[in-house]
Design a protein around this motif. Structure first.
Motif, mmCIF file in Angstrom:
data_model
loop_
_atom_site.group_PDB
_atom_site.id
_atom_site.type_symbol
_atom_site.label_atom_id
_atom_site.label_comp_id
_atom_site.label_asym_id
_atom_site.label_seq_id
_atom_site.Cartn_x
_atom_site.Cartn_y
_atom_site.Cartn_z
ATOM 1 N N CYS A 46 13.078 1.056 3.239
ATOM 2 C CA CYS A 46 11.576 1.043 3.264
ATOM 3 C C CYS A 46 11.052 -0.047 4.188
ATOM 4 C CB CYS A 46 11.151 0.427 1.966
ATOM 5 S SG CYS A 46 11.632 1.312 0.454
ATOM 6 N N ASP B 64 7.250 -0.616 4.311
ATOM 7 C CA ASP B 64 6.368 0.457 3.889
ATOM 8 C C ASP B 64 6.118 -0.003 2.294
ATOM 9 O OD1 ASP B 64 5.117 2.772 2.654
ATOM 10 O OD2 ASP B 64 5.985 3.908 4.102
ATOM 11 N N ALA C 60 6.287 2.973 0.098
ATOM 12 C CA ALA C 60 7.855 3.355 0.002
ATOM 13 C C ALA C 60 8.486 2.367 -1.173
ATOM 14 C CB ALA C 60 8.376 3.336 1.082
ATOM 15 N N VAL C 61 8.151 1.125 -1.111
ATOM 16 C CA VAL C 61 8.565 -0.061 -1.958
ATOM 17 C C VAL C 61 7.886 0.071 -3.255
ATOM 18 C CG1 VAL C 61 8.650 -2.559 -2.385
ATOM 19 C CG2 VAL C 61 8.946 -1.606 0.074
#
Length: 195
Positions: free
Chosen positions: A68, A149, A152-153
């Motif tokens: 990420c 991101d 995303a995390v």
């Protein structure tokens, strides 16, 4: 209480650095728990304590987090003994009655979603600062970073919750070869005004 001795000030501020690499020395769970015991004592608005911490210690967790992150940050995450995700819980008002019991109406202060998110971000950022100082106080080093991101995390680590990532930081015994020369810090008169 008086001012801390210079050695303590050096460890917390003057000699402390942000590290890009770490020595091959493990960080035991007891030390992670000690960092939490110190950082939780720092002040937050109405004692809301919105930070939620993921301590990535396994290779699998660090690989998931590195996926990420920016290309520049991936090797830092993978090589550190621990990488920490400082998250903020947007459902923190649910714990306000427990953490701020002397004001029964305090939970309602955060009913507005914008005010709640502002409080969560501000106070989890404060707690992230306390994390850095607590880590330094127990003899460890950190490498706080953006360069990832958030969405995303959040999907990888906080799916199904009201927790959102704030920032991440590596943690361990810093490798002196991995730091840059000390960058400038302006004097008091440049960025401060007394009125």
């Amino acid at each position: 209480m008086g001012e801390l001795p210079q050695q303590a000030l050096d460890q917390l501020f003057f000699s402390a650095r942000s590290y890009n690499g770490y020595l091959d020395k493990p960080v035991p769970q007891a030390t992670l728990e000690r960092i939490w015991e110190l950082m939780k004592m720092g002040p937050t608005s109405a004692n809301i304590l919105p930070a939620r911490i993921i301590w990535c210690t396994s290779d699998a967790a660090k690989q998931k987090l590195a996926a990420c992150a920016s290309a520049q940050n991936q090797p830092k995450i993978l090589s550190a003994p621990v990488t920490v995700i400082i998250g903020m819980d947007l459902d923190f008002p649910e714990t306000v009655p427990e953490l701020f019991p002397h004001n029964p109406g305090a939970k309602d202060w955060f009913a507005d979603p914008v005010a709640r998110e502002t409080a969560a971000f501000r106070n989890s950022s404060l707690q992230g600062g306390y994390f850095i100082l607590a880590a330094r106080a127990v003899g460890l080093d950190t490498g706080p970073m953006s360069g990832f991101d958030n969405q995303a995390v959040d999907a990888a680590f906080f799916a199904g919750t009201a927790i959102r990532s704030n920032f991440i930081s590596t943690l361990g015994h810093g490798d002196p070869a991995s730091i840059f020369p000390r960058l400038p810090r302006p004097g008091f008169d440049r960025f401060n005004t007394i009125v």
